[in-house]
Write a protein that holds these residues in place. Sequence first.
Motif: not given
Length: 768
Positions: A499-518
């Motif tokens: 996700h690229v949040y306008i005005g903030f930066g590029l984020l690795t979004p959270y994946e709940p429960l099904s994975g330990s991260g991204n």
Amino acid sequence: MRKSTKKVLVLALGALILAPQSMSAQGSKRTLKSENYESATASDWTCPNGNAVLKTGDAVYGNYAQCYPSGNGNRSCYKSVTYDYTAGTGFTTADMGTSGYNIEFDMVQVSGNVANRSVSQFVVPTSGPNLATNTTYAGTDYIFALSQPQRTASSTSTTWYINDLTNATGQTVNLDGSKWYHVKLVVTAESVGYTITDNATSEQVAQGALAVSSLPTITGFWNLLGRGSGKINFDNLDIYDYTATATASAPTFTLKAVNGESRTYTVTNPNAGGTLYYTTVPADEAPATGDAAYTAVTDAAKDVIFTQSGTYYAYAALEDNVTVSTVVSAEVTTGAITLPTPVYVISNLKAGYEKSYKVTASNDVLLAPTVSLQYVFTPESGPVQAPVSLDNGGTIASTEAGEYVITASADGYTSSSVTITNDKAYRQTRTIDFTAFTADDFTEIWTEATGAPRDKWTTGDAAIPADATYYKLNDPAAESAATAVEGITISNYTQRQPHVYIGFGLLTPYEPLSGSGNYMNFTVNDATEGQYAVYEGWNNYGSGTFTTVQEATAPFGLYRYDTMLKTIKLYSEDLGSVDATITPAGYATFSSSHALDFSGVTGLKAYVASSVTAEGAVVMTRVEGAVPANTGLLLKGASAIIPVVATATAPAANFLVATVTETPVAASADGAYNYMLANGDNGIGFYKVETATTSAAGKAYLQTATALGETSGTKTVKMIFSDGTATGISEINSAAAAGDGVYYNLNGMRVQNPTKGLYILNGKKMMK
């Protein structure tokens, strides 16, 4: 020692519980594997998904191994043993039915305390999956196991299931996480008997047996540490059997310390009781057992100081002093030691010579002492500076050219030196700013959306409004240049789209429960060898802001679901610069023997003559980046300094001919029409060359295969500027046209000391 006494008492209790055959019936105890960490220099537990440390100085246990999680999601650890009872021991599988072997160890086991996430397991496997796995153990091939189900509350549990990884029907035992327990396993062809004893009270807390077919193999000790507070302390491992006839196992030598030029080795007798014999003077061959050259002690382990290089010998005798082991040897090297050479990496980089080098040094020779670092700096133009001390893992901040000579020291010994030659200045050539992105920066496979990011990003220093606009890559399978956004390619991402949040930066979004991260990889498009990328962002997991430097051609891996990348700054080696001097009229032709980069130049525009129209006009296309050496250019604007680069791609077409050195220019003729930039009767422009002339060094002239429109001696060539800044050049420089009494040549350049020739003075041509 109290440690040895404690173990003897526990063994006696285990013998009463399981009632094994007596030593006289079975023969002598034969130690197959023993480790109490007293002579160890580091824990032999491996924690690819956790942390392992050697704890020292406990009043009862001395040294012991401890493992604990690395964060909530990284928690597995194991001690590899890889022992096969039937291989090389003189026994067969059939012997398992009559005697078998024994495993004993001390442990503290603490469960996790993270609600809905903590599963805790301790397994002694015989084969099966990779012991480094960070998931629950699902196999059935184990000698012994303790297990807890997933926690439902944020608290620890003291209830453990024995030999039942399903946590359903097995026997349970209550293990206080603040206490040491002794575990004894008796392994035969048909069963594994177990007893668990409270070491402080000698109280038996569990006893039973697991039915098996035959388990002669041990692959290690594996622990899935519970998330949060999960922990294991481990000590006093002893794997042994009883031989049919009395034999003695040979001693071992373990380097313990370096004392000046001498060495201290711990010589260990692996047999229960008996006498340890060792030499203190080196010899060319082993003395016979019983020789006076040996020193005799009844200690289970003895620290011996060796002061001479050479071969030393040892053997062990059982309590009857008749049954002896083979004689073993140890090659001892005394004298001075050179530590391993320090190593360094660039940890920060800015324009110019400003860089930070992170320096580390290992100490795998001197064992305990901590390494200290020191460097001496010699500036490129100056005397050697005083030595500077640096912590191991510290940084050297450099802002000027010169050499840093780094040495490591420990216990009076020094390393081979390493030299950092800071002879390259860098300049920032490019910035990819994710915080400045707009909708126009995204390709069609990016989708606009709104909504709250992960909870942590709605509060704190890096807060993102819940209704912030972001763009997400809507094709999870895409791993190509099609995913490029503003000069980078994103690939290999898992779980959810970036996700690229306008005005903030590029984020690795959270994946709940099904994975330990991204995680995802970034590649800077068109990066070349020798360039460095500086990645800057925010890690809300706990480290705050981060800066990472690496080669720009290598992919950068961004891991975790809560890391935001804000900028990527690209740095190239600063190869110098070239001055581009523009006439008072604001125009000049130009060429250089160096490749040049106009991308960061302000106040000056550069053009190539890219094409000729059917009407006889020449199209001037602006140069936005770098051009190779020997490229003819037309410059407009103010004088400027242009950086030199290593290489550049040539324009597709260019009718401007570079004259890096003074070059003859022939008169125009069919097939080669030449034009020189001049401030003539019709103003500043390209005039047809009617008589052979020369083009000055660092200049250029226009050459076409056909005559251009308006090419008489009094008219300029019409030019069309592709960037829309002008439709042609016809004005005469205001300074050259004014009555300022200053001489200008026909190119509009000011002449300080005019000689004979044609000049412009007070707006009129005149011959001097």
